[in-house]
Design a protein around this motif. Structure first.
Motif, PDB file in Angstrom:
ATOM      1  N   THR A  36       0.831  -1.192   0.000  1.00 15.51           N
ATOM      2  CA  THR A  36       0.000   0.000   0.000  1.00 15.51           C
ATOM      3  C   THR A  36       0.865   1.240   0.000  1.00 15.51           C
ATOM      4  OG1 THR A  36      -0.129   0.014   2.418  1.00 15.51           O
ATOM      5  CG2 THR A  36      -1.887  -1.152   1.245  1.00 15.51           C
ATOM      6  N   VAL A  37       0.279   2.343  -0.438  1.00 14.50           N
ATOM      7  CA  VAL A  37       0.953   3.638  -0.436  1.00 14.50           C
ATOM      8  C   VAL A  37       1.135   4.078   1.007  1.00 14.50           C
ATOM      9  CG1 VAL A  37       0.718   6.074  -1.068  1.00 14.50           C
ATOM     10  CG2 VAL A  37      -0.022   4.276  -2.663  1.00 14.50           C
ATOM     11  N   ASN A  38       2.322   4.615   1.306  1.00 20.03           N
ATOM     12  CA  ASN A  38       2.620   5.115   2.640  1.00 20.03           C
ATOM     13  C   ASN A  38       3.320   6.454   2.478  1.00 20.03           C
ATOM     14  OD1 ASN A  38       3.318   5.601   5.264  1.00 20.03           O
ATOM     15  ND2 ASN A  38       4.561   3.767   5.516  1.00 20.03           N
ATOM     16  N   GLY A  39       2.557   7.517   2.416  1.00 15.09           N
ATOM     17  CA  GLY A  39       3.129   8.849   2.221  1.00 15.09           C
ATOM     18  C   GLY A  39       3.549   9.065   0.778  1.00 15.09           C
ATOM     19  N   ALA A  40       4.288  10.149   0.561  1.00 16.00           N
ATOM     20  CA  ALA A  40       4.684  10.534  -0.799  1.00 16.00           C
ATOM     21  C   ALA A  40       5.709   9.605  -1.416  1.00 16.00           C
ATOM     22  CB  ALA A  40       5.229  11.964  -0.777  1.00 16.00           C
ATOM     23  N   ASP A  41       6.581   8.997  -0.586  1.00 12.74           N
ATOM     24  CA  ASP A  41       7.656   8.174  -1.158  1.00 12.74           C
ATOM     25  C   ASP A  41       7.779   6.806  -0.506  1.00 12.74           C
ATOM     26  OD1 ASP A  41       8.615   8.962   1.297  1.00 12.74           O
ATOM     27  OD2 ASP A  41      10.588   9.516   0.586  1.00 12.74           O
ATOM     28  N   GLY A  42       6.711   6.368   0.163  1.00 12.91           N
ATOM     29  CA  GLY A  42       6.797   5.104   0.884  1.00 12.91           C
ATOM     30  C   GLY A  42       5.787   4.064   0.434  1.00 12.91           C
ATOM     31  N   VAL A  43       6.085   2.830   0.794  1.00 12.26           N
ATOM     32  CA  VAL A  43       5.231   1.679   0.542  1.00 12.26           C
ATOM     33  C   VAL A  43       5.208   0.857   1.826  1.00 12.26           C
ATOM     34  CG1 VAL A  43       4.949  -0.427  -0.815  1.00 12.26           C
ATOM     35  CG2 VAL A  43       5.872   1.600  -1.898  1.00 12.26           C
ATOM     36  N   SER A  44       4.050   0.281   2.150  1.00  9.04           N
ATOM     37  CA  SER A  44       3.926  -0.574   3.326  1.00  9.04           C
ATOM     38  C   SER A  44       3.553  -1.992   2.926  1.00  9.04           C
ATOM     39  CB  SER A  44       2.834  -0.059   4.271  1.00  9.04           C
ATOM     40  OG  SER A  44       3.219   1.153   4.863  1.00  9.04           O
ATOM     41  N   VAL A  45       4.168  -2.946   3.609  1.00  7.58           N
ATOM     42  CA  VAL A  45       3.794  -4.346   3.468  1.00  7.58           C
ATOM     43  C   VAL A  45       2.541  -4.552   4.307  1.00  7.58           C
ATOM     44  CG1 VAL A  45       4.476  -6.726   3.950  1.00  7.58           C
ATOM     45  CG2 VAL A  45       6.195  -5.077   3.150  1.00  7.58           C
ATOM     46  N   GLU A  46       1.514  -5.137   3.703  1.00  7.64           N
ATOM     47  CA  GLU A  46       0.236  -5.372   4.378  1.00  7.64           C
ATOM     48  C   GLU A  46      -0.254  -6.772   4.040  1.00  7.64           C
ATOM     49  OE1 GLU A  46      -1.579  -3.058   6.152  1.00  7.64           O
ATOM     50  OE2 GLU A  46      -0.482  -1.228   5.695  1.00  7.64           O
ATOM     51  N   ARG A  47      -1.155  -7.282   4.847  1.00 11.90           N
ATOM     52  CA  ARG A  47      -1.886  -8.528   4.552  1.00 11.90           C
ATOM     53  C   ARG A  47      -0.958  -9.688   4.198  1.00 11.90           C
ATOM     54  NH1 ARG A  47      -4.406  -4.113   5.878  1.00 11.90           N
ATOM     55  NH2 ARG A  47      -6.464  -3.774   5.008  1.00 11.90           N
ATOM     56  N   LEU A  48       0.176  -9.764   4.883  1.00  9.78           N
ATOM     57  CA  LEU A  48       1.138 -10.847   4.653  1.00  9.78           C
ATOM     58  C   LEU A  48       0.778 -12.025   5.549  1.00  9.78           C
ATOM     59  CD1 LEU A  48       3.775 -12.056   3.543  1.00  9.78           C
ATOM     60  CD2 LEU A  48       5.002 -10.782   5.302  1.00  9.78           C
ATOM     61  N   PHE A  49       0.481 -13.169   4.928  1.00  5.28           N
ATOM     62  CA  PHE A  49       0.192 -14.379   5.690  1.00  5.28           C
ATOM     63  C   PHE A  49       0.483 -15.607   4.844  1.00  5.28           C
ATOM     64  CE2 PHE A  49      -3.767 -13.021   3.724  1.00  5.28           C
ATOM     65  CZ  PHE A  49      -4.281 -14.185   3.164  1.00  5.28           C
ATOM     66  N   VAL A  50       0.715 -16.712   5.531  1.00  6.85           N
ATOM     67  CA  VAL A  50       1.041 -17.987   4.891  1.00  6.85           C
ATOM     68  C   VAL A  50       0.145 -19.069   5.479  1.00  6.85           C
ATOM     69  CG1 VAL A  50       2.864 -19.724   4.587  1.00  6.85           C
ATOM     70  CG2 VAL A  50       3.436 -17.285   4.471  1.00  6.85           C
ATOM     71  N   ASP A  51      -0.290 -19.969   4.630  1.00  5.09           N
ATOM     72  CA  ASP A  51      -1.090 -21.119   5.049  1.00  5.09           C
ATOM     73  C   ASP A  51      -0.388 -21.794   6.233  1.00  5.09           C
ATOM     74  OD1 ASP A  51      -2.335 -23.609   5.338  1.00  5.09           O
ATOM     75  OD2 ASP A  51      -2.358 -24.026   3.189  1.00  5.09           O
ATOM     76  N   PRO A  52      -1.085 -21.998   7.359  1.00  4.39           N
ATOM     77  CA  PRO A  52      -0.450 -22.645   8.516  1.00  4.39           C
ATOM     78  C   PRO A  52       0.164 -24.003   8.181  1.00  4.39           C
ATOM     79  CG  PRO A  52      -2.561 -21.717   9.161  1.00  4.39           C
ATOM     80  CD  PRO A  52      -2.466 -21.590   7.666  1.00  4.39           C
ATOM     81  N   LYS A  53      -0.358 -24.689   7.183  1.00  2.00           N
ATOM     82  CA  LYS A  53       0.185 -25.995   6.786  1.00  2.00           C
ATOM     83  C   LYS A  53       1.474 -25.843   5.973  1.00  2.00           C
ATOM     84  CE  LYS A  53      -4.511 -27.564   6.209  1.00  2.00           C
ATOM     85  NZ  LYS A  53      -5.090 -26.351   5.721  1.00  2.00           N
ATOM     86  N   ALA A  54       1.804 -24.621   5.567  1.00  2.02           N
ATOM     87  CA  ALA A  54       2.982 -24.388   4.733  1.00  2.02           C
ATOM     88  C   ALA A  54       4.020 -23.506   5.423  1.00  2.02           C
ATOM     89  CB  ALA A  54       2.559 -23.752   3.409  1.00  2.02           C
ATOM     90  N   THR A  55       3.870 -23.271   6.718  1.00  3.33           N
ATOM     91  CA  THR A  55       4.847 -22.433   7.415  1.00  3.33           C
ATOM     92  C   THR A  55       6.184 -23.161   7.505  1.00  3.33           C
ATOM     93  OG1 THR A  55       4.102 -23.242   9.565  1.00  3.33           O
ATOM     94  CG2 THR A  55       3.120 -21.182   8.769  1.00  3.33           C
ATOM     95  N   ARG A  56       7.218 -22.394   7.725  1.00  4.04           N
ATOM     96  CA  ARG A  56       8.595 -22.880   7.845  1.00  4.04           C
ATOM     97  C   ARG A  56       9.160 -23.415   6.536  1.00  4.04           C
ATOM     98  NH1 ARG A  56      10.184 -22.075  12.835  1.00  4.04           N
ATOM     99  NH2 ARG A  56       8.734 -22.305  14.544  1.00  4.04           N
ATOM    100  N   ALA A  57       8.524 -23.058   5.416  1.00  3.33           N
ATOM    101  CA  ALA A  57       9.024 -23.461   4.100  1.00  3.33           C
ATOM    102  C   ALA A  57       9.656 -22.284   3.369  1.00  3.33           C
ATOM    103  CB  ALA A  57       7.889 -24.062   3.268  1.00  3.33           C
TER     104      ALA A  57
END
Length: 171
Positions: free
Chosen positions: A64-85
């Motif tokens: 997502t846009v974060n101010g005039a020159d920034g970007v934010s990481v959002e909605r980051l998730f991984v299937d619980p069955k696929a974690t640690r991969a």
């Protein structure tokens, strides 16, 4: 290793199901959204991507846009069955690369009770830049941790150009 690709409309149902699993197993998001499909597509979004492994969606990230020159990481998730991969790291790295291509600074925020997420960001070299008290997480968390992506000078494996330009990226 998963393939990272642009999320398409047909992925949304699976992403909502994965998000429900993540919410039930890991408590993310802290508060279940009234409309999960809409929540996965932020209004100020620059893009959404999924990780695909063995033909199925196993992870998600949005920028997502974060101010005039920034970007934010959002909605980051991984299937619980696929974690640690390494899928979370792949999505994080994709976000760094995308922010660099857009010539924007990259940051993210996480509630202080997200042990695995916080460890992922720290292992990837992200720098904690502050904490903000919150009151919307009930008894789940009392503060939000702010992170910025590392520059090469801080040990990031990402191109020197980003550090030379003063762009604090590294994902």
């Amino acid at each position: 290793m998963a393939e990272i690709r642009v999320r398409v409309d047909g992925d949304l149902g699976v992403c909502v199901e994965l998000l429900r699993d993540v919410h039930e197993v890991a408590g993310y998001p802290v508060n279940w959204p009234a409309d999960a499909r809409k929540w996965l597509t932020p209004e100020d979004g620059l893009g959404c991507w999924v990780a695909v492994s063995d033909g199925r969606v196993v992870g998600h990230v949005a920028l997502t846009v974060n101010g005039a020159d920034g970007v934010s990481v959002e909605r980051l998730f991984v299937d619980p069955k696929a974690t640690r991969a390494g899928i979370g790291r792949q999505l994080l790295d994709h976000s760094v690369k995308t922010a660099a291509e857009l010539d924007r600074k990259l940051s993210l925020e996480v509630v202080a009770n997200r042990g695995a997420a916080e460890r992922l960001y720290r292992r990837a070299g992200w720098l904690e830049t502050g904490r903000t008290p919150i009151d919307w997480a009930g008894d789940q968390a009392s503060e939000l941790i702010h992170f910025e992506a590392p520059t090469e000078r801080q040990g990031s494996p990402y191109p020197t150009k980003w550090a030379e330009d003063g762009i604090r990226t590294g994902q």
